[in-house]
Design a protein around this motif. Structure first.
Motif, short mmCIF file in Angstrom:
data_model
loop_
_atom_site.label_atom_id
_atom_site.label_comp_id
_atom_site.label_asym_id
_atom_site.label_seq_id
_atom_site.Cartn_x
_atom_site.Cartn_y
_atom_site.Cartn_z
N HIS A 221 -3.79 8.24 -4.18
CA HIS A 221 -2.57 7.48 -3.99
C HIS A 221 -1.59 7.72 -5.13
O HIS A 221 -0.42 8.05 -4.92
CB HIS A 221 -2.89 5.99 -3.87
CG HIS A 221 -1.69 5.11 -4.03
ND1 HIS A 221 -0.71 5.01 -3.06
CD2 HIS A 221 -1.30 4.33 -5.05
CE1 HIS A 221 0.22 4.19 -3.48
NE2 HIS A 221 -0.11 3.76 -4.69
N TYR B 292 -5.64 11.78 1.41
CA TYR B 292 -5.76 10.32 1.47
C TYR B 292 -5.78 9.87 2.93
O TYR B 292 -6.61 9.05 3.33
CB TYR B 292 -4.60 9.66 0.73
CG TYR B 292 -4.67 8.16 0.66
CD1 TYR B 292 -5.26 7.52 -0.42
CD2 TYR B 292 -4.14 7.36 1.67
CE1 TYR B 292 -5.33 6.15 -0.50
CE2 TYR B 292 -4.21 5.99 1.60
CZ TYR B 292 -4.80 5.39 0.51
OH TYR B 292 -4.87 4.01 0.46
N GLN C 72 -7.85 6.63 4.17
CA GLN C 72 -7.05 5.56 4.76
C GLN C 72 -7.79 4.75 5.81
O GLN C 72 -7.56 3.56 5.96
CB GLN C 72 -5.78 6.16 5.35
CG GLN C 72 -4.73 5.15 5.69
CD GLN C 72 -3.39 5.81 5.96
OE1 GLN C 72 -3.20 6.98 5.72
NE2 GLN C 72 -2.47 5.04 6.45
N CYS D 167 -10.82 1.05 1.37
CA CYS D 167 -9.48 1.27 0.83
C CYS D 167 -8.71 -0.04 0.67
O CYS D 167 -7.71 -0.08 -0.03
CB CYS D 167 -8.70 2.24 1.70
SG CYS D 167 -7.99 1.57 3.19
N ARG E 181 2.02 -0.76 -0.48
CA ARG E 181 1.53 0.40 -1.21
C ARG E 181 1.48 1.63 -0.30
O ARG E 181 1.90 2.72 -0.68
CB ARG E 181 0.16 0.08 -1.77
CG ARG E 181 -0.47 1.14 -2.58
CD ARG E 181 -1.76 0.60 -3.14
NE ARG E 181 -2.86 1.39 -2.66
CZ ARG E 181 -3.90 1.71 -3.40
NH1 ARG E 181 -4.01 1.26 -4.61
NH2 ARG E 181 -4.84 2.45 -2.90
N LYS E 182 0.98 1.46 0.92
CA LYS E 182 0.91 2.59 1.85
C LYS E 182 2.30 3.04 2.30
O LYS E 182 2.55 4.23 2.47
CB LYS E 182 0.05 2.22 3.06
CG LYS E 182 -1.42 2.25 2.76
CD LYS E 182 -2.22 1.99 4.01
CE LYS E 182 -3.70 1.98 3.68
NZ LYS E 182 -4.51 1.64 4.83
N HIS F 261 3.71 4.99 -0.59
CA HIS F 261 2.96 6.23 -0.66
C HIS F 261 3.45 7.23 0.39
O HIS F 261 3.77 8.38 0.07
CB HIS F 261 1.49 5.86 -0.45
CG HIS F 261 0.57 6.95 -0.13
ND1 HIS F 261 -0.18 7.59 -1.09
CD2 HIS F 261 0.23 7.53 1.04
CE1 HIS F 261 -0.93 8.50 -0.52
NE2 HIS F 261 -0.70 8.49 0.76
#
Length: 178
Positions: A68, A107, A112, A117, A152-153, A156
């Protein structure tokens, strides 16, 4: 101050404990199955007493964090390279854009979809200090805390996608100018 989805939203009754009890020669497998079950049950906090399972879980979480952070940091520097290094950005943005895309892809493929995770290791002990720990068999279990990682995802995927797109556009421009 609460950190990213922990402390205030934590349900201290939704805690799972993997106890270090060796009943037979397959204890390691039982510990791993118990961890999988607790991850799938989406426990808010998981305490892992067996050191070997705790170390494996911590390494796997660190690997996901590495992917990440690698994707986000290299993607951000790729996008900022024309501002930070005018005239020499091509030396930097190609490898950074590639690295960001590779980390994001790895990732997405390997990490994921894993229920692990959603967890982070409680390194500072703030969560552990709030738990009732009267029946633990070890003084220092590994503490996993479930976190909301939607932001966060999103960060990212957005940064990595923009870095890959920017690198692809620059590669296309270079190819057509030759």
């Amino acid at each position: 101050m609460a950190r990213e989805g922990i402390d205030d939203d934590l349900d201290l009754d939704n805690v799972g404990v993997i106890r270090e009890i060796y009943d037979d020669s397959n204890a390691h497998e039982h510990f791993a199955q118990e961890l999988e079950r607790m991850l799938e049950e989406r426990r808010d906090v998981i305490l892992i007493e067996p050191t070997n399972i705790g170390d494996e879980a911590a390494k796997w979480i660190r690997f996901g964090n590495f992917l990440h952070k690698g994707a986000v940091i290299s993607g951000a520097f790729c996008l900022l390279s024309p501002l930070l290094l005018p005239g020499r950005a091509a030396l930097v943005h190609y490898p950074l854009g590639f690295w960001s895309g590779a980390c994001a892809m790895l990732y997405g493929i390997s990490w994921q979809s894993d229920p692990c995770c959603k967890y982070q290791v409680d390194l500072d002990g703030r969560v552990m200090s709030r738990l009732r720990l009267e029946r633990l068999t070890t003084a220092s279990p590994l503490v996993l805390v479930r976190r909301d990682d939607r932001v966060r995802k999103y960060l990212h995927n957005t940064v990595s996608g923009m870095a890959v797109l920017y690198t692809a556009v620059k590669a296309y421009e270079w190819w057509n100018s030759s």
